[in-house]
Design an enzyme around this catalytic site. Structure first.
Site, PDB file in Angstrom:
ATOM      1  N   GLU A 135      70.653   5.558 -62.182  1.00 23.73           N
ATOM      2  CA  GLU A 135      71.366   4.468 -61.514  1.00 23.73           C
ATOM      3  C   GLU A 135      71.847   3.449 -62.554  1.00 23.73           C
ATOM      4  O   GLU A 135      71.139   3.157 -63.504  1.00 23.73           O
ATOM      5  CB  GLU A 135      70.387   3.793 -60.541  1.00 23.73           C
ATOM      6  CG  GLU A 135      70.953   2.625 -59.787  1.00 23.73           C
ATOM      7  CD  GLU A 135      72.203   2.995 -59.027  1.00 23.73           C
ATOM      8  OE1 GLU A 135      72.118   3.866 -58.152  1.00 23.73           O
ATOM      9  OE2 GLU A 135      73.274   2.418 -59.309  1.00 23.73           O
ATOM     10  N   PHE A 255      78.501  -7.917 -72.670  1.00 22.60           N
ATOM     11  CA  PHE A 255      77.113  -7.984 -73.145  1.00 22.60           C
ATOM     12  C   PHE A 255      76.981  -8.487 -74.578  1.00 22.60           C
ATOM     13  O   PHE A 255      76.032  -8.178 -75.282  1.00 22.60           O
ATOM     14  CB  PHE A 255      76.390  -6.646 -72.930  1.00 22.60           C
ATOM     15  CG  PHE A 255      75.917  -6.528 -71.496  1.00 22.60           C
ATOM     16  CD1 PHE A 255      76.839  -6.413 -70.466  1.00 22.60           C
ATOM     17  CD2 PHE A 255      74.579  -6.598 -71.175  1.00 22.60           C
ATOM     18  CE1 PHE A 255      76.435  -6.379 -69.136  1.00 22.60           C
ATOM     19  CE2 PHE A 255      74.156  -6.549 -69.849  1.00 22.60           C
ATOM     20  CZ  PHE A 255      75.099  -6.443 -68.825  1.00 22.60           C
ATOM     21  N   LEU A 256      77.974  -9.283 -74.992  1.00 24.15           N
ATOM     22  CA  LEU A 256      77.857  -9.982 -76.270  1.00 24.15           C
ATOM     23  C   LEU A 256      77.679 -11.470 -76.017  1.00 24.15           C
ATOM     24  O   LEU A 256      78.041 -12.302 -76.854  1.00 24.15           O
ATOM     25  CB  LEU A 256      79.094  -9.718 -77.142  1.00 24.15           C
ATOM     26  CG  LEU A 256      79.189  -8.310 -77.730  1.00 24.15           C
ATOM     27  CD1 LEU A 256      80.494  -8.127 -78.505  1.00 24.15           C
ATOM     28  CD2 LEU A 256      77.994  -7.997 -78.649  1.00 24.15           C
ATOM     29  N   CYS A 266      64.292  -4.355 -66.168  1.00 26.22           N
ATOM     30  CA  CYS A 266      64.888  -3.142 -66.753  1.00 26.22           C
ATOM     31  C   CYS A 266      64.929  -3.147 -68.282  1.00 26.22           C
ATOM     32  O   CYS A 266      64.240  -2.356 -68.913  1.00 26.22           O
ATOM     33  CB  CYS A 266      66.285  -2.940 -66.187  1.00 26.22           C
ATOM     34  SG  CYS A 266      66.298  -2.829 -64.400  1.00 26.22           S
ATOM     35  N   LYS A 327      68.261 -13.749 -64.307  1.00 19.49           N
ATOM     36  CA  LYS A 327      69.696 -14.016 -64.466  1.00 19.49           C
ATOM     37  C   LYS A 327      70.179 -14.601 -63.141  1.00 19.49           C
ATOM     38  O   LYS A 327      69.446 -14.554 -62.129  1.00 19.49           O
ATOM     39  CB  LYS A 327      70.469 -12.756 -64.823  1.00 19.49           C
ATOM     40  CG  LYS A 327      70.467 -11.706 -63.726  1.00 19.49           C
ATOM     41  CD  LYS A 327      71.430 -10.583 -64.091  1.00 19.49           C
ATOM     42  CE  LYS A 327      71.470  -9.551 -62.989  1.00 19.49           C
ATOM     43  NZ  LYS A 327      72.430  -8.492 -63.240  1.00 19.49           N
ATOM     44  N   ARG A 334      61.079 -11.311 -62.797  1.00 22.57           N
ATOM     45  CA  ARG A 334      60.283 -10.518 -63.735  1.00 22.57           C
ATOM     46  C   ARG A 334      60.775 -10.735 -65.163  1.00 22.57           C
ATOM     47  O   ARG A 334      61.958 -10.751 -65.428  1.00 22.57           O
ATOM     48  CB  ARG A 334      60.383  -9.021 -63.389  1.00 22.57           C
ATOM     49  CG  ARG A 334      59.553  -8.630 -62.193  1.00 22.57           C
ATOM     50  CD  ARG A 334      59.755  -7.171 -61.849  1.00 22.57           C
ATOM     51  NE  ARG A 334      61.098  -6.931 -61.349  1.00 22.57           N
ATOM     52  CZ  ARG A 334      61.597  -5.714 -61.103  1.00 22.57           C
ATOM     53  NH1 ARG A 334      60.887  -4.646 -61.347  1.00 22.57           N
ATOM     54  NH2 ARG A 334      62.828  -5.586 -60.625  1.00 22.57           N
TER      55      ARG A 334
HETATM   56  C1  UGA Z   1      70.560  -3.564 -66.178  1.00 21.57           C
HETATM   57  C2  UGA Z   1      71.835  -2.771 -66.498  1.00 21.57           C
HETATM   58  O1  UGA Z   1      72.918  -3.665 -66.782  1.00 21.57           O
HETATM   59  C3  UGA Z   1      72.226  -1.866 -65.311  1.00 21.57           C
HETATM   60  O2  UGA Z   1      73.352  -1.065 -65.672  1.00 21.57           O
HETATM   61  C4  UGA Z   1      71.031  -0.947 -64.982  1.00 21.57           C
HETATM   62  O3  UGA Z   1      71.312  -0.119 -63.855  1.00 21.57           O
HETATM   63  C5  UGA Z   1      69.814  -1.823 -64.661  1.00 21.57           C
HETATM   64  O4  UGA Z   1      69.519  -2.665 -65.799  1.00 21.57           O
HETATM   65  C6  UGA Z   1      68.653  -0.919 -64.360  1.00 21.57           C
HETATM   66  O5  UGA Z   1      68.193  -0.224 -65.262  1.00 21.57           O
HETATM   67  O6  UGA Z   1      68.225  -0.836 -63.205  1.00 21.57           O
HETATM   68  P1  UGA Z   1      70.010  -5.769 -64.740  1.00 21.57           P
HETATM   69  O7  UGA Z   1      68.688  -5.726 -65.452  1.00 21.57           O
HETATM   70  O8  UGA Z   1      70.028  -5.906 -63.265  1.00 21.57           O
HETATM   71  O9  UGA Z   1      70.851  -4.438 -65.082  1.00 21.57           O
HETATM   72  O10 UGA Z   1      70.839  -7.007 -65.308  1.00 21.57           O
HETATM   73  P2  UGA Z   1      71.895  -7.246 -66.497  1.00 21.57           P
HETATM   74  O11 UGA Z   1      73.096  -7.861 -65.914  1.00 21.57           O
HETATM   75  O12 UGA Z   1      72.107  -6.053 -67.324  1.00 21.57           O
HETATM   76  O13 UGA Z   1      71.155  -8.365 -67.357  1.00 21.57           O
HETATM   77  C7  UGA Z   1      69.917  -8.103 -68.022  1.00 21.57           C
HETATM   78  C8  UGA Z   1      69.516  -9.299 -68.861  1.00 21.57           C
HETATM   79  O14 UGA Z   1      70.408  -9.454 -69.975  1.00 21.57           O
HETATM   80  C9  UGA Z   1      69.573 -10.636 -68.104  1.00 21.57           C
HETATM   81  O15 UGA Z   1      68.445 -11.407 -68.460  1.00 21.57           O
HETATM   82  C10 UGA Z   1      70.855 -11.279 -68.600  1.00 21.57           C
HETATM   83  O16 UGA Z   1      70.838 -12.676 -68.510  1.00 21.57           O
HETATM   84  C11 UGA Z   1      70.884 -10.796 -70.031  1.00 21.57           C
HETATM   85  N1  UGA Z   1      72.242 -10.767 -70.647  1.00 21.57           N
HETATM   86  C12 UGA Z   1      73.208  -9.964 -70.122  1.00 21.57           C
HETATM   87  C13 UGA Z   1      72.489 -11.526 -71.782  1.00 21.57           C
HETATM   88  O17 UGA Z   1      71.593 -12.257 -72.274  1.00 21.57           O
HETATM   89  N2  UGA Z   1      73.739 -11.467 -72.352  1.00 21.57           N
HETATM   90  C14 UGA Z   1      74.734 -10.674 -71.857  1.00 21.57           C
HETATM   91  O18 UGA Z   1      75.844 -10.654 -72.445  1.00 21.57           O
HETATM   92  C15 UGA Z   1      74.459  -9.913 -70.707  1.00 21.57           C
END
Ligand code: UGA
Length: 438
Positions: A135, A255-256, A266, A327, A334
């Site tokens: 997923e 994601f930068l 995750c 986020k 978590r």
């Molecule tokens: C992540 C992946 O993006 C999904 O594709 C995947 O399906 C999911 O894990 C999973 O394995 O179930 P998620 O953990 O819901 O999704 O959230 P993200 O949007 O990826 O963010 C993860 C963390 O990275 C957050 O704490 C967010 O604030 C941080 N982040 C994200 C940054 O610090 N910088 C960014 O540029 C993007």
């Protein structure tokens, strides 16, 4: 992931039984609600329950005995050594195996280390088929990501079963406009132009694709945070840097975004899980160890930046932390950087008040007991010397900053999720500092 998958299959012409061992979750779903906050999910669940295409139960037999497809969407949390805890994977498969009908297809959606599928397969009857279907949806945009998918990956030995599973996703795609309207997502134009890929692989590739994708995204974030530290001391602005760097399609801008680092259910455990599973094969994932180290360094890095402004001692200084979910857009707290930051400030002697629009309940058990939990951002900011924004919720971006300043005794805002515009903050008479914004 399980709830979203269940609701969207139910809205694309299938009869879905959602199975969970937690009776409380089952009760909430049967009442037409999601057991957590996720945009549009309540609406899709209500529609499924009302039309009787979705029902929830704790009864394995009832859920499984007539099912053509069984989707395993259980948690794979990390153990203390960082490796993935697969107890739920094996327990769910063992129990389901008692009721699987001949010809049924057992689909693994949970994130598992490569090689797990072969072990699960051994637990299932020979007249059933095991498929891996990782997923990629994100919390907070779960329905959006499912409807506007980049790719659906399905891997397994039996090509007919693989194609049948892909067919279920094609049903979601065919119904995507109607589903988006039920979920009240304004994406009709995007759906009209959307093309996602359907990708067929072998079993092991499908498993490895999932963890590799998450690890690479985590790597991008830690890379951005490393450069942000350099930007902080040199006068560069990380957003300007990454906008230009990411304009190169070989790199990409996504994601930068620098900030307080990644959290959630995750990335942290998938990165540590990949390091551990590679180590079992005697492969040293140094690059991911470095990404983890950078990520772990971010909360204390931020506290030191705050100290550089407020003074080395934070003893008795009143500080507010906005944002406790990992986020914006989810109640999930978590491994949340906001919680780590609040706890670090508290341990440094500060008097800490916190606020989050949706995550208070899920965060409260992780917060140090002396931290004050507030009902609004303004009450948390009351008489604060400084505010630390840990999660970029829209309500923090749209705050009346002049009013905020009036309620504070100090003027300092540390924007740990780079949510605000420096100029707007400065115009309101507040002092701004962000990550990688010098
Ligand atoms: C992540 C992946 O993006 C999904 O594709 C995947 O399906 C999911 O894990 C999973 O394995 O179930 P998620 O953990 O819901 O999704 O959230 P993200 O949007 O990826 O963010 C993860 C963390 O990275 C957050 O704490 C967010 O604030 C941080 N982040 C994200 C940054 O610090 N910088 C960014 O540029 C993007």
């Amino acid at each position: 992931m399980g709830t979203t998958t269940a609701a969207l299959f139910a809205l694309s012409g299938h009869n879905v039984t959602a199975l969970d061992i937690d009776p409380n979750k089952v009760k909430i779903i049967n009442k037409g609600q999601a057991p957590f906050f996720e945009a549009g999910l309540n609406e899709t669940i209500i529609k499924g329950i009302d039309s009787k295409s979705l029902t929830a139960t704790t009864d394995y037999k009832l859920a499984i005995q007539d099912a053509d497809f069984i989707f395993s969407c259980v948690g794979t949390p990390d153990k203390l050594d960082g490796s993935s805890d697969l107890d739920f994977i094996f327990e769910a498969a063992k129990t389901a195996a008692k009721y699987l009908k001949p010809g049924s297809i057992y689909v693994q959606k949970s994130t598992v280390p490569v090689g797990t599928g072969r072990k699960v397969q051994e637990l299932l009857p020979r007249n059933t088929t095991y498929i891996s279907n990782p997923e990629f949806l994100r919390e907070s945009t779960a329905i959006y990501d499912t409807l506007l998918f980049d790719r659906v990956v399905v891997g397994g030995d039996n090509i007919d079963a693989v194609k049948k599973v892909l067919g279920l996703y094609k049903d979601i795609e065919e119904n995507s406009k109607a589903i988006s309207q039920v979920a009240q997502l304004d994406i009709l134009d995007e759906l009209s132009e959307h093309t996602g890929q359907y990708i067929i692989t072998n079993l092991e590739s499908a498993e490895l694709i999932k963890v590799t994708a998450n690890a690479f995204l985590a790597l991008k974030i830690s890379f951005a945070n490393s450069i942000a530290k350099l930007a902080d001391v040199t006068g560069a602005d990380i957003n300007e840097v990454m906008n230009a760097v990411g304009a190169d399609p070989r790199i990409g801008r996504a994601f930068l975004n620098a900030g307080r680092g990644y959290g959630g259910g995750c990335f942290p455990k998938d990165v540590s899980g990949l390091i551990a599973s590679a180590a079992e094969h005697k492969i040293d994932m140094q690059i991911l160890k470095a990404a983890t180290e950078v990520n772990n360094s971010m909360p204390s890095y931020i506290i030191n930046r705050v100290k550089a402004v407020l003074g080395e001692s934070l003893q008795d200084k009143k500080m507010a932390v906005f944002g406790l979910s990992f986020k914006a857009g989810t109640s999930d707290a978590r491994k949340s950087p906001g919680i780590s930051l609040a706890n670090l400030l508290y341990k440094a002697g500060a008097v800490v008040s916190v606020y989050d629009p949706h995550a208070i309940e899920e965060a409260s058990t992780e917060l140090q007991s002396g931290i004050r939990i507030c009902e609004s951002a303004f009450s948390a900011a009351h008489q604060a010397e400084a505010i630390l924004i840990a999660t970029a919720w829209p309500e923090f971006k749209d705050m009346n900053l002049a009013k905020l300043k009036e309620t504070m005794v100090g003027t300092f805002i540390y924007d740990a999720d780079n949510a605000l515009v420096r100029k707007t903050v400065a115009n309101s008479g507040l002092t701004y500092m962000g990550v990688g914004k010098s």
